[in-house]
Scaffold this motif. Structure first.
Motif, PDB file in Angstrom:
ATOM      1  N   THR A 149       0.817  -1.215   0.000  1.00 34.36           N
ATOM      2  CA  THR A 149       0.000   0.000   0.000  1.00 34.36           C
ATOM      3  C   THR A 149       0.849   1.263   0.000  1.00 34.36           C
ATOM      4  N   GLU A 150       0.482   2.200  -0.875  1.00 33.24           N
ATOM      5  CA  GLU A 150       1.121   3.507  -1.012  1.00 33.24           C
ATOM      6  C   GLU A 150       2.617   3.427  -1.319  1.00 33.24           C
ATOM      7  N   LEU A 165      -7.584  13.237 -10.098  1.00 35.98           N
ATOM      8  CA  LEU A 165      -8.889  12.618  -9.874  1.00 35.98           C
ATOM      9  C   LEU A 165      -8.960  11.226 -10.477  1.00 35.98           C
ATOM     10  N   LEU A 166      -8.393  11.065 -11.677  1.00 34.93           N
ATOM     11  CA  LEU A 166      -8.426   9.745 -12.303  1.00 34.93           C
ATOM     12  C   LEU A 166      -7.658   8.733 -11.460  1.00 34.93           C
ATOM     13  N   GLY A 167      -6.497   9.121 -10.940  1.00 33.14           N
ATOM     14  CA  GLY A 167      -5.732   8.220 -10.084  1.00 33.14           C
ATOM     15  C   GLY A 167      -6.510   7.814  -8.845  1.00 33.14           C
ATOM     16  N   GLU A 168      -7.240   8.754  -8.257  1.00 30.59           N
ATOM     17  CA  GLU A 168      -8.043   8.453  -7.070  1.00 30.59           C
ATOM     18  C   GLU A 168      -9.196   7.506  -7.405  1.00 30.59           C
ATOM     19  N   ILE A 169      -9.823   7.719  -8.553  1.00 34.08           N
ATOM     20  CA  ILE A 169     -10.928   6.840  -8.952  1.00 34.08           C
ATOM     21  C   ILE A 169     -10.416   5.424  -9.191  1.00 34.08           C
ATOM     22  N   ILE A 170      -9.272   5.307  -9.851  1.00 31.86           N
ATOM     23  CA  ILE A 170      -8.683   3.979 -10.088  1.00 31.86           C
ATOM     24  C   ILE A 170      -8.382   3.303  -8.754  1.00 31.86           C
ATOM     25  N   SER A 171      -7.810   4.045  -7.819  1.00 33.26           N
ATOM     26  CA  SER A 171      -7.509   3.484  -6.500  1.00 33.26           C
ATOM     27  C   SER A 171      -8.770   2.961  -5.835  1.00 33.26           C
ATOM     28  N   GLN A 172      -9.831   3.760  -5.872  1.00 29.38           N
ATOM     29  CA  GLN A 172     -11.087   3.372  -5.231  1.00 29.38           C
ATOM     30  C   GLN A 172     -11.692   2.151  -5.899  1.00 29.38           C
ATOM     31  N   ARG A 173     -11.704   2.138  -7.214  1.00 32.95           N
ATOM     32  CA  ARG A 173     -12.299   1.012  -7.938  1.00 32.95           C
ATOM     33  C   ARG A 173     -11.518  -0.283  -7.701  1.00 32.95           C
ATOM     34  N   LYS A 177      -4.317   1.680  -2.824  1.00 32.79           N
ATOM     35  CA  LYS A 177      -3.978   3.076  -2.568  1.00 32.79           C
ATOM     36  C   LYS A 177      -2.706   3.416  -3.303  1.00 32.79           C
ATOM     37  N   LEU A 178      -2.875   4.022  -4.471  1.00 31.95           N
ATOM     38  CA  LEU A 178      -1.712   4.521  -5.198  1.00 31.95           C
ATOM     39  C   LEU A 178      -1.226   5.798  -4.519  1.00 31.95           C
ATOM     40  N   LEU A 179       0.066   5.998  -4.495  1.00 30.22           N
ATOM     41  CA  LEU A 179       0.656   7.164  -3.843  1.00 30.22           C
ATOM     42  C   LEU A 179       0.685   8.332  -4.821  1.00 30.22           C
ATOM     43  N   HIS A 180      -0.098   9.361  -4.517  1.00 30.52           N
ATOM     44  CA  HIS A 180      -0.175  10.502  -5.406  1.00 30.52           C
ATOM     45  C   HIS A 180       1.032  11.417  -5.220  1.00 30.52           C
ATOM     46  N   ALA A 181       1.672  11.748  -6.344  1.00 28.40           N
ATOM     47  CA  ALA A 181       2.821  12.666  -6.335  1.00 28.40           C
ATOM     48  C   ALA A 181       2.453  13.882  -7.180  1.00 28.40           C
ATOM     49  N   PRO A 182       1.975  14.957  -6.547  1.00 33.31           N
ATOM     50  CA  PRO A 182       1.571  16.141  -7.310  1.00 33.31           C
ATOM     51  C   PRO A 182       2.765  17.002  -7.701  1.00 33.31           C
ATOM     52  N   TYR A 183       2.726  17.539  -8.897  1.00 38.82           N
ATOM     53  CA  TYR A 183       3.783  18.417  -9.404  1.00 38.82           C
ATOM     54  C   TYR A 183       3.174  19.749  -9.817  1.00 38.82           C
ATOM     55  N   ARG A 184       4.024  20.677 -10.168  1.00 40.86           N
ATOM     56  CA  ARG A 184       3.570  21.959 -10.699  1.00 40.86           C
ATOM     57  C   ARG A 184       3.632  21.930 -12.221  1.00 40.86           C
ATOM     58  N   GLY A 185       2.757  21.150 -12.810  1.00 41.25           N
ATOM     59  CA  GLY A 185       2.711  21.075 -14.261  1.00 41.25           C
ATOM     60  C   GLY A 185       3.166  19.734 -14.797  1.00 41.25           C
ATOM     61  N   GLY A 186       2.734  19.461 -16.044  1.00 42.24           N
ATOM     62  CA  GLY A 186       2.999  18.165 -16.644  1.00 42.24           C
ATOM     63  C   GLY A 186       4.440  17.926 -17.041  1.00 42.24           C
ATOM     64  N   ALA A 187       5.193  18.978 -17.345  1.00 37.68           N
ATOM     65  CA  ALA A 187       6.582  18.790 -17.786  1.00 37.68           C
ATOM     66  C   ALA A 187       7.424  18.138 -16.705  1.00 37.68           C
ATOM     67  N   GLN A 188       7.235  18.571 -15.456  1.00 39.25           N
ATOM     68  CA  GLN A 188       7.998  17.993 -14.349  1.00 39.25           C
ATOM     69  C   GLN A 188       7.612  16.536 -14.113  1.00 39.25           C
ATOM     70  N   VAL A 189       6.332  16.221 -14.314  1.00 43.85           N
ATOM     71  CA  VAL A 189       5.885  14.829 -14.180  1.00 43.85           C
ATOM     72  C   VAL A 189       6.625  13.958 -15.184  1.00 43.85           C
ATOM     73  N   THR A 190       6.633  14.405 -16.423  1.00 44.19           N
ATOM     74  CA  THR A 190       7.290  13.630 -17.480  1.00 44.19           C
ATOM     75  C   THR A 190       8.775  13.452 -17.196  1.00 44.19           C
ATOM     76  N   ASN A 191       9.439  14.510 -16.743  1.00 46.34           N
ATOM     77  CA  ASN A 191      10.874  14.421 -16.454  1.00 46.34           C
ATOM     78  C   ASN A 191      11.169  13.370 -15.387  1.00 46.34           C
ATOM     79  N   ASP A 192      10.384  13.381 -14.305  1.00 43.19           N
ATOM     80  CA  ASP A 192      10.637  12.431 -13.220  1.00 43.19           C
ATOM     81  C   ASP A 192      10.213  11.011 -13.591  1.00 43.19           C
ATOM     82  N   LEU A 193       9.203  10.894 -14.434  1.00 45.38           N
ATOM     83  CA  LEU A 193       8.811   9.564 -14.903  1.00 45.38           C
ATOM     84  C   LEU A 193       9.940   8.948 -15.719  1.00 45.38           C
TER      85      LEU A 193
END
Length: 323
Positions: A149-150, A165-173, A177-193
């Motif tokens: 978990t997480e 929201l989509l990640g939370e819905i997937i977790s619930q369904r 419990k997926l661990l949410h990692a919020p960023y300030r914009g999509g570019a930073q998400v892509t870089n860390d991925l």
């Protein structure tokens, strides 16, 4: 005599009442289309495809204006604060509805403050992992999340975003419990991925497709109602066990200020519909990852109400708050 003058004035008022509504649609004043995000972004690109198409069909210059900030709310507030004179429209989507739900200070209600004019496009979000990931499909990713978990992270461009929201819905369904990692914009998400910092991420399809073609990521599922034409082998979430009926498309549409005259709304609504029937416009949208998906004014309103109920459900159950 006074009776005759009164009748004449009444007749003039009636005539003006008939003429005035048509004047708003027939005005030759420039029409401003407000976009809440910066130039070059996906919303801006989509708005700039439809703007000249509307212009050519209603006979008015349509100017795209970027009023950035507050997840699109600066632009939306600018529409609401302005006059309902048929000279300003707003290009919005998910944020138009969801941001006021996550932040009570915004104080905007799209149902009472705006008129839904017409939907332009839809696209999917994509659940993705790095190309070197051990998770070959959603079942493997969710099994790992259930076992620890997480510990399985997913990146999003921020708290309260559609990707969050989509990640939370997937977790619930899935009962994980997926661990949410919020960023300030999509570019930073892509870089860390790509750097292996994140186990997974939820990206817009337009961002995910080029990375998948370069074999930098693997797309596990998409959130739309149908498989993406650009990735026909990738399943929709709704096709997966335990995810029946789960669709959360990203959508975009045009809104006018509440009180705008019906003929103006109808003219722009028709212009959108006619434009999106053009194969060239459809291709231009497809080239940047969107599907031309027209809905009339009333149909868009019904669609947004339905989507809003989904957003509200997950926002309340996951206690998502943005200050």
């Amino acid at each position: 005599m006074f009776h005759k003058i009164g009748n004449a004035l009444a007749g003039l008022a009636l005539a003006l009442g008939v003429v005035a509504p048509a004047a708003q649609a027939q005005s030759d004043a420039p029409l401003t289309l407000l976009v809440g995000y910066s130039a070059g972004g996906s919303a801006d690109l989509a708005a700039r495809i439809i703007a000249p198409e509307i212009s050519s069909r209603i006979g008015r210059t349509v100017i795209v204006e970027n009023a950035t900030g507050a997840s699109g709310m600066i632009a939306l507030q600018k529409l609401i604060n302005g006059a309902a004179d048929g000279n300003t429209l707003y290009y919005g989507g998910f944020d138009t509805v969801a941001v006021p739900m996550t932040n009570a200070k915004v104080g905007i209600n799209w149902e009472t403050d705006t008129i839904a004019v017409g939907r332009t496009t839809t696209t999917s979000m994509a659940v993705v992992v790095p190309a070197q990931s051990e998770y070959q499909d959603m079942a493997a990713l969710l099994a790992a999340a259930k076992a620890a978990t997480e510990s399985i992270s997913y990146g999003s461009p921020g708290i309260g975003s559609a990707q969050h929201l989509l990640g939370e819905i997937i977790s619930q369904r899935a009962g994980v419990k997926l661990l949410h990692a919020p960023y300030r914009g999509g570019a930073q998400v892509t870089n860390d991925l790509l750097a292996g910092v994140l186990n997974s991420a939820v990206l817009t399809l337009s961002t995910a497709l080029p990375l998948a073609k370069e074999n930098k990521i693997r797309i596990l599922a998409v959130s739309g109602t149908e498989r993406a034409p650009q990735a026909p082998d990738v399943p929709t979430l709704a096709e997966l066990p335990g995810m029946d009926g789960l669709t959360l498309p990203l959508w975009q549409g045009i809104f006018a200020k509440a009180g705008s005259q019906a003929d103006f709304v109808a003219a722009v609504d028709k212009a959108i519909s006619d434009a999106l029937a053009n194969p060239d416009v459809q291709k231009r949208y497809a080239d940047v990852g969107f599907l031309a998906s027209p809905l009339s004014s009333s149909a868009l309103r019904d669609f947004v109400i339905q989507q809003g109920a989904v957003y509200k459900g997950v926002i309340e159950s996951a206690k998502i708050v943005v200050e």
